[in-house]
Design an enzyme around this catalytic site. Structure first.
Site, PDB file in Angstrom:
ATOM      1  N   GLY A 128      25.411  18.757  52.696  1.00 22.95           N
ATOM      2  CA  GLY A 128      24.540  19.720  52.034  1.00 22.95           C
ATOM      3  C   GLY A 128      23.189  19.098  51.759  1.00 22.95           C
ATOM      4  N   CYS A 129      22.560  19.531  50.698  1.00 27.50           N
ATOM      5  CA  CYS A 129      21.220  19.047  50.353  1.00 27.50           C
ATOM      6  C   CYS A 129      21.200  17.522  50.261  1.00 27.50           C
ATOM      7  CB  CYS A 129      20.791  19.641  49.015  1.00 27.50           C
ATOM      8  SG  CYS A 129      19.199  19.033  48.458  1.00 27.50           S
TER       9      CYS A 129
END
Length: 174
Positions: A11-12
């Site tokens: 993810g981020c």
């Protein structure tokens, strides 16, 4: 002093730096992009979904101090390994969870760890995190590096607001 690299997408990338950065044997954690079909992509290009890249972190570590298996274990505990379509509030291919292996040893360790997690019963759904060969890693723009330090208030609000921090507390903290 030995030096090896590991690449993880969870993810981020802002949220993937801090958990590794504080461990003994870690020399450097860089936010960036990998797995796509363009050279030197920008954040804007990757976010468009047209480059095929995934946000990831490249970890330079001393294998005499910390093993790849320990890095993989840390990786799992930052992610929802049952979500193939992004992580938490971040959706799409650029946020997909992937362990990018550098060599056969890393692949075997990652595969065994994934199987162990699947068999542990910790999650009812299947573990869908991909394990793929590493490709060229491109560092992200400077303002993305060490974001948890340089923009701590925004980082903390994002980690909570995205659902990541709550998921980790609920599913990984003992």
């Amino acid at each position: 002093m030995a030096e090896e690299k590991a690449i993880f997408a969870g993810g981020c990338f802002w949220c993937m730096v801090k958990p590794f950065d504080s461990q003994s044997g870690i020399k450097k954690v860089v936010s960036g992009y990998t797995g796509g079909h363009t050279v030197n992509p920008t954040y804007q290009e990757v976010s468009s979904g047209l480059t095929g890249h995934t946000e990831a972190v490249e970890i330079t570590y001393d294998p005499d101090v910390i093993g790849y298996d320990q890095l993989v274990e840390t990786y799992w505990q930052q992610t929802d390994p049952t979500d193939a379509f992004g992580q938490f509030a971040d959706r799409g291919d650029s946020y997909r969870p992937v362990i990018f292996y550098q060599n056969e040893d890393q692949r075997e360790i990652a595969e065994a760890s994934k199987e162990k997690l699947q068999n542990s019963g910790r999650f009812k759904e299947p573990i869908v995190t991909k394990i793929e060969p590493a490709q060229t890693f491109y560092p992200a723009e400077d303002y993305h590096q060490d974001y948890y330090r340089t923009n701590s208030a925004h980082y903390n609000a994002y980690s909570e607001g995205s659902g990541r921090a709550g998921f980790i507390r609920q599913n990984w903290k003992k």
